[in-house]
Design a protein around this motif. Sequence first.
Motif, PDB file in Angstrom:
ATOM      1  N   LYS A 173       3.812   2.485  16.129  1.00 20.77           N
ATOM      2  CA  LYS A 173       4.932   3.253  15.678  1.00 20.77           C
ATOM      3  C   LYS A 173       4.995   3.479  14.428  1.00 20.77           C
ATOM      4  N   LEU A 174       5.028   2.729  13.597  1.00 17.79           N
ATOM      5  CA  LEU A 174       5.221   2.843  11.948  1.00 17.79           C
ATOM      6  C   LEU A 174       4.155   2.240  11.230  1.00 17.79           C
ATOM      7  N   ARG A 175       3.738   2.731  10.175  1.00 16.77           N
ATOM      8  CA  ARG A 175       2.706   2.165   9.553  1.00 16.77           C
ATOM      9  C   ARG A 175       2.810   2.327   8.006  1.00 16.77           C
ATOM     10  N   VAL A 176       2.707   1.286   7.201  1.00 19.56           N
ATOM     11  CA  VAL A 176       3.092   1.112   5.662  1.00 19.56           C
ATOM     12  C   VAL A 176       1.766   0.797   4.987  1.00 19.56           C
ATOM     13  N   HIS A 177       1.488   1.272   4.080  1.00 19.75           N
ATOM     14  CA  HIS A 177       0.248   1.117   3.161  1.00 19.75           C
ATOM     15  C   HIS A 177       0.606   0.844   1.804  1.00 19.75           C
ATOM     16  N   LEU A 178       0.166  -0.217   1.185  1.00 17.93           N
ATOM     17  CA  LEU A 178       0.260  -0.593  -0.323  1.00 17.93           C
ATOM     18  C   LEU A 178      -0.952  -0.560  -1.007  1.00 17.93           C
ATOM     19  N   SER A 179      -1.194   0.564  -1.696  1.00 18.11           N
ATOM     20  CA  SER A 179      -2.439   0.602  -2.422  1.00 18.11           C
ATOM     21  C   SER A 179      -2.349   1.383  -3.708  1.00 18.11           C
ATOM     22  N   SER A 180      -3.243   1.237  -4.547  1.00 19.36           N
ATOM     23  CA  SER A 180      -3.042   1.737  -6.036  1.00 19.36           C
ATOM     24  C   SER A 180      -3.617   3.259  -5.968  1.00 19.36           C
ATOM     25  N   HIS A 181      -4.483   3.732  -5.148  1.00 19.48           N
ATOM     26  CA  HIS A 181      -4.892   5.031  -4.957  1.00 19.48           C
ATOM     27  C   HIS A 181      -4.850   5.674  -3.340  1.00 19.48           C
ATOM     28  N   LYS A 182      -4.552   6.942  -3.332  1.00 21.92           N
ATOM     29  CA  LYS A 182      -4.391   7.234  -1.958  1.00 21.92           C
ATOM     30  C   LYS A 182      -5.778   7.313  -1.280  1.00 21.92           C
ATOM     31  N   ASP A 183      -6.108   6.591  -0.355  1.00 19.88           N
ATOM     32  CA  ASP A 183      -7.431   6.629   0.389  1.00 19.88           C
ATOM     33  C   ASP A 183      -7.440   6.851   1.750  1.00 19.88           C
ATOM     34  N   GLU A 184      -8.377   6.642   2.687  1.00 21.91           N
ATOM     35  CA  GLU A 184      -8.574   6.839   3.876  1.00 21.91           C
ATOM     36  C   GLU A 184      -7.473   6.157   4.811  1.00 21.91           C
ATOM     37  N   THR A 185      -6.982   4.895   4.355  1.00 19.41           N
ATOM     38  CA  THR A 185      -6.092   4.198   5.134  1.00 19.41           C
ATOM     39  C   THR A 185      -4.610   4.616   4.814  1.00 19.41           C
ATOM     40  N   GLU A 212      -4.063   8.025   4.523  1.00 21.42           N
ATOM     41  CA  GLU A 212      -3.777   9.139   4.975  1.00 21.42           C
ATOM     42  C   GLU A 212      -3.656   9.054   6.470  1.00 21.42           C
ATOM     43  N   LEU A 213      -3.596   7.672   6.960  1.00 22.98           N
ATOM     44  CA  LEU A 213      -3.473   7.203   8.300  1.00 22.98           C
ATOM     45  C   LEU A 213      -2.231   6.666   8.622  1.00 22.98           C
ATOM     46  N   CYS A 214      -1.394   6.365   7.268  1.00 27.87           N
ATOM     47  CA  CYS A 214      -0.326   5.741   7.380  1.00 27.87           C
ATOM     48  C   CYS A 214       1.005   6.797   7.267  1.00 27.87           C
ATOM     49  N   HIS A 215       2.128   6.137   7.741  1.00 29.79           N
ATOM     50  CA  HIS A 215       3.150   7.069   7.449  1.00 29.79           C
ATOM     51  C   HIS A 215       3.917   6.889   5.954  1.00 29.79           C
ATOM     52  N   TRP A 216       3.990   5.745   5.545  1.00 26.39           N
ATOM     53  CA  TRP A 216       4.562   5.413   4.268  1.00 26.39           C
ATOM     54  C   TRP A 216       3.390   5.051   3.524  1.00 26.39           C
ATOM     55  N   HIS A 217       3.181   5.549   2.252  1.00 30.71           N
ATOM     56  CA  HIS A 217       2.201   5.002   1.347  1.00 30.71           C
ATOM     57  C   HIS A 217       3.110   4.688  -0.013  1.00 30.71           C
ATOM     58  N   VAL A 218       2.967   3.411  -0.380  1.00 23.04           N
ATOM     59  CA  VAL A 218       3.594   2.829  -1.523  1.00 23.04           C
ATOM     60  C   VAL A 218       2.650   2.494  -2.676  1.00 23.04           C
ATOM     61  N   PRO A 219       2.720   3.172  -3.715  1.00 23.26           N
ATOM     62  CA  PRO A 219       1.859   2.945  -4.933  1.00 23.26           C
ATOM     63  C   PRO A 219       1.697   1.558  -5.445  1.00 23.26           C
ATOM     64  N   GLU A 220       0.625   0.956  -5.526  1.00 26.03           N
ATOM     65  CA  GLU A 220       0.618  -0.443  -6.004  1.00 26.03           C
ATOM     66  C   GLU A 220       0.271  -0.524  -7.613  1.00 26.03           C
ATOM     67  N   TYR A 264       3.901   4.403 -13.401  1.00 26.80           N
ATOM     68  CA  TYR A 264       4.306   5.007 -12.555  1.00 26.80           C
ATOM     69  C   TYR A 264       5.415   4.768 -11.436  1.00 26.80           C
ATOM     70  N   GLY A 265       6.220   3.570 -11.885  1.00 34.50           N
ATOM     71  CA  GLY A 265       7.105   3.203 -11.125  1.00 34.50           C
ATOM     72  C   GLY A 265       6.602   2.506  -9.935  1.00 34.50           C
ATOM     73  N   ALA A 266       5.260   1.945  -9.972  1.00 30.31           N
ATOM     74  CA  ALA A 266       4.620   1.498  -8.775  1.00 30.31           C
ATOM     75  C   ALA A 266       5.272  -0.032  -8.408  1.00 30.31           C
ATOM     76  N   LYS A 267       4.852  -0.465  -7.514  1.00 29.70           N
ATOM     77  CA  LYS A 267       5.530  -1.674  -6.658  1.00 29.70           C
ATOM     78  C   LYS A 267       4.450  -2.910  -6.656  1.00 29.70           C
ATOM     79  N   THR A 268       4.707  -4.188  -6.519  1.00 32.08           N
ATOM     80  CA  THR A 268       3.954  -5.257  -6.323  1.00 32.08           C
ATOM     81  C   THR A 268       4.011  -5.479  -4.710  1.00 32.08           C
ATOM     82  N   ALA A 269       2.883  -6.356  -4.405  1.00 28.17           N
ATOM     83  CA  ALA A 269       3.096  -6.814  -2.972  1.00 28.17           C
ATOM     84  C   ALA A 269       4.294  -7.801  -2.789  1.00 28.17           C
ATOM     85  N   HIS A 270       4.698  -8.469  -3.870  1.00 33.06           N
ATOM     86  CA  HIS A 270       5.800  -9.325  -3.823  1.00 33.06           C
ATOM     87  C   HIS A 270       7.097  -8.497  -3.486  1.00 33.06           C
ATOM     88  N   GLU A 271       7.127  -7.398  -4.299  1.00 35.06           N
ATOM     89  CA  GLU A 271       8.323  -6.390  -4.000  1.00 35.06           C
ATOM     90  C   GLU A 271       8.533  -5.854  -2.515  1.00 35.06           C
TER      91      GLU A 271
END
Length: 589
Positions: free
Chosen positions: A463-475, A477-485, A513-520
Amino acid sequence: MPTSDRHINFKLMRDRIVRSQDGKNFWRSLEELGDSPEFHEFVKREYPQHAEEWDDPVERRTFLKLMGASLALAGLSGCVYQPPEKIVPYVRHPLESIPGKALFFATAATVAGIATPLLVRSNEGRPTKIEGNPDHPNSRSADSTDRGSSATDLFAQASILGLYDPDRSQTVTYREEIRTWTTFLGEIRTALDEQRPKQGAGLRFLTETITSPSMGAQLKAILTEFPQAKWHQYEPANRDNARAGAIAALGQPVNTIYHFDKAERILSLDADFLSGAPGTLRYAREFAARRRVTEGQHEMSRLYVIETTPTTTGASADHHWTVRPSEMQGLVSQLAERLGAKGSATISPSQTPPGHGTGWIDPVASDLQEHKGTSIVIAGAEAPPAIHALAHSMNNALGNVGKTVTYTDPIEINSVDQRESLRDLVQDIDAGRVELLVILGGNPAYNTPADLKLDQNRLFKTKLRVHLSSHKDETSELCHWHVPEAHYLESWGDTRTFDGTTTIVQPLIEPLYGAKTAHEVLAVFSPNYDRKAYDIVRDYWSGAGRQQATSGQQVGSQPTPAGQPSQAPANAPADFENWWRTALHDGFV
């Protein structure tokens, strides 16, 4: 047009023409100006190789056209307005910052969950160069008090480029549209409210290998609040084979540490320990020291290598054999049988490698037996579990355990078979039991196995997908939310080296760039959803004292009971602030 080494001096040409005329003169075209004798003389002197072309009317016209274009461009450049640029000074200059003098900070870079201790140079608040931390236990021998090597591997050296990579993800997005972090918080908190009555039955976390004690405590707290939620781990290059081999030989997963400074004979079974394994920096240093003949050391160690793929370690071997992957287990089994190792498999005719007799196996086994307690048998991470199990058995038969080979508990926060962990997640997704999927790092849509692929057809069942990563990749593109790492050079955290030593990760620069860590991101799933990474890490260790809250303590010949490491002890040191500053300065706990 080809030109000589000298540049055209237009000012000289203009002055000569002006001096040759009386009063003002006007020319209707550049060709008319070119008919002057002075101009002819200038061109022939400046471009003698084109003198013949000048006498030709056709070539002269081409030359003058190009010359006119050059004059036009030169005039155009003079019309460009360059705004003044000013360097903005510090409002309050930091006391420790001296212009032109670099500062150095200890931190760590993590690859596949294993940390490499670093000493990073900072010039005027910007990290510029990475070297190894010579004071870290990972950089020197286990029983040495001398400063170690400041070497790093190629991944750590190149990692600084990732900080300034212009292709890094810079904003939080929802379905490729820019959103704010506050909007992300609101939607996730709403989704969590829906999960509370179900105790998190639809909540899943997918991470890479986690060795961070503070992050492990965060995940444990979330799973305590949502007991039906699950945490899965997967990396394409994992240590599942080594884990399975340890369970087969020892009954539980362990972390194996080798002491090459004490080894006189080494048998490598498809293990590239000099360049491609956790602990490579220290292993290479110790191996090189035992190969160096000095006044106090008259003999070198001897290295036997059996491998299926050419490696740096194989190129350094004294005796080297290249075999097919199908032949590897048969050869190792024969060698284990000669050494009297328990659990050595019986060799069937189909397993006996063609073209490889026992003529070299007996001398190798005899040499290893003559150096009991001072030899090492090491298997590579890609070797099958059976070979890992045989390596443990041979080390035990040779009396190496507790001397050149030691065992600790796994350095991972939760040691699991990552392929089976991924399989469980895929089965839950296919069954429609996953409603909120949080992917922290990695690119599983690209690198998961074909039979367990997290592709579009499978991920779209959530239903809802979140991805934390430093670059926009294949994953992403398939997630609702993308958070810059956030890059590790702009993050707070903690991690472990290959021997279990906990290392504090401290930033050298504010997030670009105001990116977030996995802790946050994990903090969003807790009551204190707006906590910063610094507060999370510091608060965790404020209850740890000077004791190491890890399961990676050396215990000699046998591992301690494996399992998840306990949280930090409740008793904080009397002077935690001094302890904390010391840990940051030294780079390790």
